[in-house]
Design a protein around this motif. Structure first.
Motif, mmCIF file in Angstrom:
data_model
loop_
_atom_site.group_PDB
_atom_site.id
_atom_site.type_symbol
_atom_site.label_atom_id
_atom_site.label_comp_id
_atom_site.label_asym_id
_atom_site.label_seq_id
_atom_site.Cartn_x
_atom_site.Cartn_y
_atom_site.Cartn_z
ATOM 1 N N LYS A 147 32.454 26.846 38.895
ATOM 2 C CA LYS A 147 33.233 25.760 38.309
ATOM 3 C C LYS A 147 34.272 25.345 39.346
ATOM 4 C CE LYS A 147 36.655 24.655 34.762
ATOM 5 N NZ LYS A 147 37.536 25.191 33.689
ATOM 6 N N TRP A 148 34.214 24.072 39.763
ATOM 7 C CA TRP A 148 35.162 23.594 40.761
ATOM 8 C C TRP A 148 36.571 23.900 40.293
ATOM 9 C CZ3 TRP A 148 39.171 20.035 40.851
ATOM 10 C CH2 TRP A 148 39.598 19.619 42.115
ATOM 11 N N VAL A 149 37.428 24.506 41.076
ATOM 12 C CA VAL A 149 37.162 24.756 42.482
ATOM 13 C C VAL A 149 37.074 26.258 42.727
ATOM 14 C CG1 VAL A 149 39.622 24.766 43.005
ATOM 15 C CG2 VAL A 149 38.051 24.247 44.819
ATOM 16 N N ASN A 150 37.518 27.070 41.774
ATOM 17 C CA ASN A 150 37.749 28.474 42.135
ATOM 18 C C ASN A 150 37.299 29.494 41.097
ATOM 19 O OD1 ASN A 150 39.662 27.707 40.245
ATOM 20 N ND2 ASN A 150 41.217 29.107 41.033
ATOM 21 N N GLY A 194 27.489 31.134 31.464
ATOM 22 C CA GLY A 194 28.457 30.274 30.808
ATOM 23 C C GLY A 194 29.817 30.897 30.566
ATOM 24 N N LYS A 195 30.036 32.107 31.092
ATOM 25 C CA LYS A 195 31.319 32.781 30.913
ATOM 26 C C LYS A 195 31.900 33.173 32.275
ATOM 27 C CE LYS A 195 30.092 34.701 26.369
ATOM 28 N NZ LYS A 195 29.948 35.930 25.556
ATOM 29 N N GLU A 198 34.477 35.056 24.069
ATOM 30 C CA GLU A 198 33.514 33.960 24.176
ATOM 31 C C GLU A 198 33.661 33.202 25.495
ATOM 32 O OE1 GLU A 198 31.028 33.407 22.002
ATOM 33 O OE2 GLU A 198 31.774 35.253 21.068
ATOM 34 N N LYS A 199 34.728 33.524 26.257
ATOM 35 C CA LYS A 199 34.988 32.783 27.487
ATOM 36 C C LYS A 199 34.791 33.614 28.746
ATOM 37 C CE LYS A 199 38.528 29.881 25.281
ATOM 38 N NZ LYS A 199 39.960 29.478 25.316
ATOM 39 N N ALA A 200 34.905 34.932 28.618
ATOM 40 C CA ALA A 200 34.851 35.804 29.793
ATOM 41 C C ALA A 200 33.791 36.887 29.620
ATOM 42 C CB ALA A 200 36.212 36.450 30.038
ATOM 43 N N THR A 201 33.271 37.365 30.749
ATOM 44 C CA THR A 201 32.332 38.481 30.738
ATOM 45 C C THR A 201 32.444 39.189 32.082
ATOM 46 O OG1 THR A 201 30.048 39.125 30.219
ATOM 47 C CG2 THR A 201 30.329 37.206 31.634
ATOM 48 N N SER A 202 31.591 40.199 32.286
ATOM 49 C CA SER A 202 31.578 40.902 33.568
ATOM 50 C C SER A 202 30.160 40.905 34.127
ATOM 51 C CB SER A 202 32.092 42.335 33.403
ATOM 52 O OG SER A 202 31.165 43.132 32.682
ATOM 53 N N LEU A 203 30.032 41.280 35.385
ATOM 54 C CA LEU A 203 28.715 41.320 36.014
ATOM 55 C C LEU A 203 27.778 42.263 35.272
ATOM 56 C CD1 LEU A 203 29.646 41.415 39.806
ATOM 57 C CD2 LEU A 203 28.537 39.546 38.568
ATOM 58 N N PHE A 204 28.321 43.410 34.884
ATOM 59 C CA PHE A 204 27.523 44.415 34.182
ATOM 60 C C PHE A 204 28.179 44.684 32.825
ATOM 61 C CE2 PHE A 204 27.080 45.111 38.756
ATOM 62 C CZ PHE A 204 25.709 44.978 38.910
ATOM 63 N N GLY A 236 43.146 35.681 47.209
ATOM 64 C CA GLY A 236 43.035 36.773 46.247
ATOM 65 C C GLY A 236 41.966 36.486 45.209
ATOM 66 N N MET A 237 41.475 37.538 44.604
ATOM 67 C CA MET A 237 40.453 37.355 43.568
ATOM 68 C C MET A 237 40.460 38.520 42.598
ATOM 69 S SD MET A 237 37.358 38.200 46.141
ATOM 70 C CE MET A 237 38.473 37.566 47.407
ATOM 71 N N GLY A 238 40.032 38.219 41.386
ATOM 72 C CA GLY A 238 39.786 39.249 40.391
ATOM 73 C C GLY A 238 38.367 39.080 39.898
ATOM 74 N N ILE A 239 37.543 40.105 40.070
ATOM 75 C CA ILE A 239 36.136 40.055 39.663
ATOM 76 C C ILE A 239 35.917 41.056 38.539
ATOM 77 C CG2 ILE A 239 33.734 40.320 40.403
ATOM 78 C CD1 ILE A 239 34.683 39.818 43.281
ATOM 79 N N ASN A 240 35.450 40.583 37.409
ATOM 80 C CA ASN A 240 35.085 41.481 36.310
ATOM 81 C C ASN A 240 33.764 42.143 36.685
ATOM 82 O OD1 ASN A 240 37.318 40.570 34.842
ATOM 83 N ND2 ASN A 240 36.148 38.942 33.871
ATOM 84 N N PHE A 241 33.828 43.413 37.031
ATOM 85 C CA PHE A 241 32.656 44.110 37.573
ATOM 86 C C PHE A 241 31.852 44.799 36.480
ATOM 87 C CE2 PHE A 241 30.650 47.877 39.532
ATOM 88 C CZ PHE A 241 29.868 47.256 40.491
ATOM 89 N N SER A 242 32.438 45.778 35.839
ATOM 90 C CA SER A 242 31.720 46.528 34.804
ATOM 91 C C SER A 242 32.647 46.759 33.612
ATOM 92 C CB SER A 242 31.213 47.864 35.365
ATOM 93 O OG SER A 242 30.534 48.613 34.369
#
Length: 323
Positions: free
Chosen positions: A174-177, A183-184, A226-232, A208-214
């Motif tokens: 989703k532009w830009v970051n 869809g989450k 309903e808006k966020a999730t993680s890779l695993f 900087g970044m925050g990645i939802n990993f597990s």
């Protein structure tokens, strides 16, 4: 490098094979007792190490470590000065402080937990101890402000390419970051610049970044499930955070070294904003239109209802709806 760090590096490099305490002692020129003490300390920290008559065997685990990250960095990736923290209020603040203290370019701050994470416009985001990747890097590019937006785009491309290659998980941007999965949102990126007033050049950039990993889906706060999730979010990770961190920076520096704009083509291909109807607020006025393209400066071109164009930069607007 400490004895413990050297031993951990040896164990990881040798895995899944065994390495004897005697061999490690000879290589590091320390006593067997020092090896034994360091192994026990590593086990207390959570590292999985088998101890048998054959010697010691490192088992893969998701414990963040400088050694684990370095093990997977490519030869062409610049040497990173890695700072690993158990917890940080903000790795962005840590990296900016490193810049003010005159620390080296390519200083990478990684935290197992971020206590007060914030994204664009100071918005908070959810962090989970041991479940995410929270990191910021200090760069010293000495470039103009016009080139600033491309760092966010390069970072987004590097993250998506690294994850899709290493974990085979399809993602969108989703532009830009923001990076999305199904869809989450799974990742947010923030870039900030520091400049020299006299030259007008950017002296420091912190990304900087925050990645939802597990993180299990039910672990997210109810209001953002309903808006966020993680890779695993519903399965065991197929790689470690150390491996993914290294893969991201390998890709990031590889893109930086290229003298072309292929990353922009990839970014456009991965964008789910282009071709969609969008609304946004700029200078207090609400606009509606269709997202047409992303130019070579990383700006979003929107065709308004009256057939005029708006050129949007990341620092001045936030898309309110995408249909």
């Amino acid at each position: 490098m400490t004895i413990k760090s050297s031993i951990l590096s040896l164990l990881m490099e040798k895995a899944p094979e065994f390495i004897s305490g005697e061999e490690m002692a000879q290589q590091l020129e320390v006593s067997r007792t020092a090896i034994w003490k360091a192994i026990n300390e590593l086990k207390k920290e959570g590292h999985l190490i088998n101890s048998t008559r054959k010697g010691y065997q490192y088992q893969s685990s998701d414990i963040l470590s400088v050694e684990g990250i370095r093990l997977h960095l490519a030869d062409k990736t610049p040497e990173l000065a890695i700072k690993l923290l158990q917890s940080s209020s903000s790795t962005m603040k840590d990296a900016k402080l490193a810049a003010l203290n005159g620390e080296a370019a390519n200083t990478l701050v990684v935290a197992d937990m971020q206590e007060a994470p914030k994204g664009r416009f100071g918005r908070p985001f959810f962090a989970s101890e041991g479940g995410g990747i929270y990191m910021s890097i200090l760069l010293r590019p000495n470039q103009s402000f016009e080139e600033m937006a491309q760092y966010t785009i390069i970072m987004a491309v590097a993250i998506v390419e690294a994850i899709e290659a290493a974990a085979d998980i399809p993602l969108e941007i989703k532009w830009v970051n923001d990076i999305y999965k199904d869809g989450k949102k799974i990742c947010g990126i923030l870039s900030e610049a520091m400049s020299d007033v006299e030259s007008g050049q950017i002296t420091n950039i912190v990304i900087g970044m925050g990645i939802n990993f597990s993180i299990r889906q039910e672990e997210f706060p109810e209001e953002i499930q309903e808006k966020a999730t993680s890779l695993f979010s519903d399965c065991q990770p197929t790689l470690t955070r150390n491996e993914l961190i290294a893969a991201i920076w390998n890709r990031f520096y590889a893109i930086l070294s290229q003298d072309n704009t292929e990353f922009l083509d990839y970014y456009r291909k991965k964008s789910f904003v282009l071709g969609k109807d969008v609304t946004f607020t700029q200078a207090g006025t609400l606009f509606q239109g269709t997202a047409e393209t992303i130019n070579n400066q990383g700006e979003l071109i929107v065709r308004l209802k009256d057939d005029t164009q708006k050129i949007l930069s990341s620092g001045e607007i936030s898309l309110s709806t995408i249909n």
